[in-house]
Design a protein around this motif. Structure first.
Motif, PDB file in Angstrom:
ATOM      1  N   UNK A  69       6.925  -8.050   1.292  1.00 55.17           N
ATOM      2  CA  UNK A  69       7.765  -9.263   1.296  1.00 55.17           C
ATOM      3  C   UNK A  69       6.946 -10.545   1.090  1.00 55.17           C
ATOM      4  N   UNK A  70       5.618 -10.492   1.231  1.00 52.69           N
ATOM      5  CA  UNK A  70       4.745 -11.625   0.932  1.00 52.69           C
ATOM      6  C   UNK A  70       3.405 -11.045   0.517  1.00 52.69           C
ATOM      7  N   UNK A  71       2.597 -11.857  -0.140  1.00 55.38           N
ATOM      8  CA  UNK A  71       1.296 -11.368  -0.626  1.00 55.38           C
ATOM      9  C   UNK A  71       0.426 -10.963   0.569  1.00 55.38           C
ATOM     10  N   UNK A  72      -0.062  -9.735   0.560  1.00 58.41           N
ATOM     11  CA  UNK A  72      -0.900  -9.251   1.661  1.00 58.41           C
ATOM     12  C   UNK A  72      -1.778  -8.106   1.178  1.00 58.41           C
ATOM     13  N   UNK A  73      -2.859  -7.903   1.929  1.00 53.93           N
ATOM     14  CA  UNK A  73      -3.773  -6.801   1.633  1.00 53.93           C
ATOM     15  C   UNK A  73      -3.478  -5.678   2.627  1.00 53.93           C
ATOM     16  N   UNK A  74      -3.153  -4.484   2.084  1.00 59.42           N
ATOM     17  CA  UNK A  74      -2.851  -3.331   2.939  1.00 59.42           C
ATOM     18  C   UNK A  74      -3.915  -2.266   2.690  1.00 59.42           C
ATOM     19  N   UNK A  75      -4.552  -1.830   3.786  1.00 57.48           N
ATOM     20  CA  UNK A  75      -5.657  -0.859   3.702  1.00 57.48           C
ATOM     21  C   UNK A  75      -5.294   0.359   4.548  1.00 57.48           C
ATOM     22  N   UNK A  76      -5.539   1.562   3.992  1.00 62.42           N
ATOM     23  CA  UNK A  76      -5.322   2.785   4.770  1.00 62.42           C
ATOM     24  C   UNK A  76      -6.685   3.351   5.151  1.00 62.42           C
ATOM     25  N   UNK A  77      -6.873   3.484   6.494  1.00 62.92           N
ATOM     26  CA  UNK A  77      -8.170   3.935   7.022  1.00 62.92           C
ATOM     27  C   UNK A  77      -7.987   5.309   7.661  1.00 62.92           C
ATOM     28  N   UNK A  78      -8.887   6.250   7.331  1.00 65.86           N
ATOM     29  CA  UNK A  78      -8.758   7.624   7.853  1.00 65.86           C
ATOM     30  C   UNK A  78     -10.014   8.021   8.621  1.00 65.86           C
ATOM     31  N   UNK A  83      -4.606   8.647  10.427  1.00 68.94           N
ATOM     32  CA  UNK A  83      -4.641   7.524   9.481  1.00 68.94           C
ATOM     33  C   UNK A  83      -4.087   6.274  10.182  1.00 68.94           C
ATOM     34  N   UNK A  84      -4.707   5.121   9.882  1.00 71.72           N
ATOM     35  CA  UNK A  84      -4.280   3.845  10.458  1.00 71.72           C
ATOM     36  C   UNK A  84      -4.163   2.814   9.340  1.00 71.72           C
ATOM     37  N   UNK A  85      -3.096   1.997   9.395  1.00 67.07           N
ATOM     38  CA  UNK A  85      -2.924   0.920   8.415  1.00 67.07           C
ATOM     39  C   UNK A  85      -3.563  -0.361   8.938  1.00 67.07           C
ATOM     40  N   UNK A  86      -4.371  -1.019   8.100  1.00 63.83           N
ATOM     41  CA  UNK A  86      -4.917  -2.347   8.392  1.00 63.83           C
ATOM     42  C   UNK A  86      -4.175  -3.331   7.490  1.00 63.83           C
ATOM     43  N   UNK A  87      -3.618  -4.390   8.062  1.00 62.43           N
ATOM     44  CA  UNK A  87      -2.804  -5.308   7.268  1.00 62.43           C
ATOM     45  C   UNK A  87      -3.382  -6.726   7.388  1.00 62.43           C
ATOM     46  N   UNK A  88      -3.621  -7.396   6.261  1.00 58.17           N
ATOM     47  CA  UNK A  88      -4.186  -8.750   6.221  1.00 58.17           C
ATOM     48  C   UNK A  88      -3.202  -9.659   5.486  1.00 58.17           C
ATOM     49  N   UNK A  89      -2.613 -10.613   6.213  1.00 59.36           N
ATOM     50  CA  UNK A  89      -1.661 -11.535   5.593  1.00 59.36           C
ATOM     51  C   UNK A  89      -2.386 -12.680   4.898  1.00 59.36           C
ATOM     52  N   UNK A  90      -3.591 -12.992   5.387  1.00 60.79           N
ATOM     53  CA  UNK A  90      -4.482 -13.949   4.704  1.00 60.79           C
ATOM     54  C   UNK A  90      -5.801 -13.231   4.496  1.00 60.79           C
ATOM     55  N   UNK A  91      -6.334 -13.308   3.304  1.00 59.05           N
ATOM     56  CA  UNK A  91      -7.590 -12.585   3.051  1.00 59.05           C
ATOM     57  C   UNK A  91      -8.388 -13.316   1.968  1.00 59.05           C
TER      58      UNK A  91
END
Length: 679
Positions: A69-78, A83-91
């Protein structure tokens, strides 16, 4: 780590550190953490607990910038467990380069349950080299400011440990007697606690390491204040012994007897004035305890010796009340009192100056106009400062510096009782007299809490009281954001009450009225030509109208406890039963509820002051004095009362037996700044 940024340039860094109170490298050692984060362990992704800050390590499996819904960086870490999602709304571009598939990453943050499972929002991340060990201590989180990253602060603190002296200024025998840990050990423990440290004890500041820091801070404060006390006593002052002629005549003409507390204070002050070094005494007492009479007797002692006495008050209303009282009391003795205020016309001001220059008047009462250069008080023997916490340190010094060659004696008065623990820690350089009993005849005041929805009933009560021959105050709400808004509210209240109480005369006073107009309204209220006085907080102190038996305070939840108590003290000064109605608006904040509960439950100024200290801290009590008696950063006089007493005792021993270590302690905490402790 992703938070790392290039260190700011030196001058910019110095400016940012200055905002944190860090002026020297050694100050960084006393810039202590607010809290800690545990990066000493790793938690498997499958074992993460929602809501807790934890650290994981794993391989970046996928990284993508999504636009909705807005520009963001989504990272999947294993890792091996899940597995865990890391989410960055500002990067930043650096993070995009760091968080690429195949990178081994450590992430620290709070875990939340998201739509797609467990995730961390904006975790702190770092790339893991194969042999990178986990930290051996908890990670400190320091008070910071914009542009100064935690990583930069940690490096600066680590460097300060390498470069600054860490010797213990507390002699070993004293430290052991007090059962305190060593200085360096305490400091290192607080900056880098071991993984098994008790976080609750650290963050509540109950840990022995914290007790050592707080004790040293209190000890430095006590030493600085005791030195200021000794330094003042080294100066010369005019010795003003009690001669008795004027004082005994004055007491004989009073229509009442002094209370025991007043007699005790008068004796203490008389003894101080007879010394050849300057008195520095605080006279504190509850609303209506009779401080002005005690001040008048002290001023008479100076006059008996042929010296001048001056009384300075923070507002013109309060100063004029003092002037009228003193003039009434002293006229039968044939004594003149000069009155000086900023609002006076030039001719009147000059006439008053001539009274002082010629010696016809040895007493002066006024506002800060007293300290202007044009006023001559060359033979000032005693300076009395009322509501001393409202004056700046410089203003009080200016009054004292009127005299060449000798310092005047100083009596400071406060109607805001100072809790004992606060007086011990911040007023250790003063002698204190306490008026802890009220004169007989003061009527108990009944306090009532009334919702603003019942305002009509309160107006009816005001009408009834005034029909019975009494008078009432109606105080308008305190609006801190805008004096203009407060004035508008006062004027609107005046207009509405004038309409609703048409059969009564309603008056209005506020800070922007011309002094002559203000004086005219007050004078009309004193002689009952005005029955209801609508006012802002200008009537908080000093106003004394015995016929006024009802005080209404609108929006009482906006006022501080001390102010509410002061305002309530404007009634109950005559024989009639008196009431204070606190009108409040719903919903009440928890803090507002606590304040109203305290003022409703107690009429004891010292108990109210104690509860005010718990709610608001020491700043309000110390006022402008704080630049001289440093506000404590870590110790709490109420919570650490036992340490205050120990520090007082230790300060005397340090000054007598270990003066060099005392110097070292002052240098460590204050950087050698005396900061107007003379005031």
């Amino acid at each position: 780590m992703s938070e790392a940024a290039p260190p700011p340039k030196k001058s910019a860094l110095a400016g940012r550190l200055a905002k944190l109170g860090v002026a020297r490298e050694a100050d960084l050692l006393l810039h202590l953490p607010l809290r800690y984060e545990d990066e000493t362990t790793l938690t498997p992704i499958a074992a993460l607990r929602s809501g807790d800050p934890q650290q994981v390590e794993g391989l970046v499996e996928h990284a993508e910038v999504v636009l909705r819904p807005r520009r963001q960086l989504v990272v999947r870490l294993r890792d091996d467990s899940g597995v865990l999602t890391l989410r960055f709304l500002n990067f930043y571009p650096a993070q995009l380069k760091q968080l690429v598939p195949g990178a081994q990453i450590r992430a620290f943050g709070e875990v939340r349950s998201g739509f797609w499972g467990e995730e961390m929002i904006h975790p702190r991340t770092q790339t893991v080299a194969e042999a990178k060990a986990l930290p051996q201590a908890l990670t400190p989180v320091y008070p910071s400011t914009a542009g100064l990253a935690q990583s930069a602060l940690r490096k600066l603190v680590a460097r300060a440990f390498e470069r600054c002296a860490l010797d213990d200024p507390l002699p070993a025998e004293l430290r052991k007697a007090l059962k305190l840990p060593a200085w360096e050990r305490s400091l290192r423990y607080l900056h880098q606690p071991p993984p098994d440290a008790q976080l609750a004890a650290l963050e509540s500041r109950n840990h022995p390491a914290w007790r050592r820091i707080k004790f040293d801070e209190l000890l430095a404060q006590q030493i600085s204040l005791r030195r200021a006390y000794a330094e003042r006593r080294s100066h010369r002052a005019y010795a003003l012994p009690a001669k008795g002629q004027l004082i005994s005549r004055f007491i004989e003409q009073l229509p009442f007897a002094l209370t025991g507390a007043q007699r005790r204070a008068v004796d203490q002050i008389a003894e101080d004035l007879a010394q050849a070094h300057p008195m520095q005494r605080l006279l504190q007492g509850d609303v209506g305890s009779g401080k002005t009479i005690v001040a008048a007797l002290a001023m008479l002692q100076a006059v008996e010796n042929g010296y001048q006495a001056a009384l300075m008050a923070p507002t013109e209303i309060l100063a004029e009340q003092h002037y009228q009282k003193l003039r009434g009391w002293l006229a039968p003795l044939g004594l003149q009192v000069a009155w000086l205020a900023g609002s006076q016309k030039k001719r009147e001001r000059e006439a008053m100056r001539q009274l002082l220059i010629s010696g016809e008047a040895l007493m002066a009462v006024g506002t800060h106009a007293l300290i202007e250069d044009s006023v001559l008080l060359e033979r000032l023997g005693l300076a009395v400062v009322d509501e001393q916490h409202r004056f700046g340190v410089r203003q009080r010094l200016a009054l004292r510096e009127k005299v060449a060659g000798a310092l005047p004696h100083m009596l400071m008065m406060s109607a805001t009782p100072i809790p004992r623990t606060l007086a011990m820690s911040y007023m250790a350089d003063l002698d204190v007299s306490v008026l802890d009993e009220l004169p007989p005849g003061r009527t108990p005041i009944v306090t009532r809490l009334v919702s603003a929805a019942r305002r009509d009933e309160v107006i009816a009560r005001v009408r009834d009281a005034c029909r019975e021959g009494r008078q009432a105050y109606w105080v308008c709400p305190l609006i801190e954001e805008s004096e203009a808004l407060q004035l508008k509210t006062a004027e609107e209240t005046y207009a509405s009450l004038s309409s609703e109480l048409a059969e009564l005369k309603v008056g209005l006073v506020h800070g922007r009225l011309k002094p002559a107009d203000k004086a005219a309204v007050m004078e009309a209220f004193v002689r009952n030509a005005v029955q209801v006085l609508v006012a802002t907080t200008v009537i908080e102190v000093g106003v004394d109208v015995p016929n006024a038996s009802l005080m209404v305070i609108e929006h009482a939840e906006r006022f501080g406890l001390a102010q509410l108590h002061q305002l309530r003290g404007r009634v109950g000064r005559g024989a009639a039963a008196s009431s204070c109605v606190l009108l409040y608006e719903q919903p009440l904040s928890e803090n507002g509820r606590q304040r109203l509960k305290a003022i409703y439950e107690s009429s004891d100024g010292f108990e109210i002051a104690r509860r005010d200290l718990q709610l608001r801290g020491p700043g309000e009590f110390i006022g402008a004095r704080q630049s001289g008696a440093q506000l404590l950063r870590y110790a709490d006089p109420e919570f650490d009362a036992d340490l205050v007493e120990l520090a007082q005792q230790a300060a005397n021993e340090m000054l007598a037996r270990y003066p060099q270590q005392a110097d070292q302690l002052l240098e460590r905490w204050f950087g050698g700044r005396a900061e107007l402790l003379k005031a």
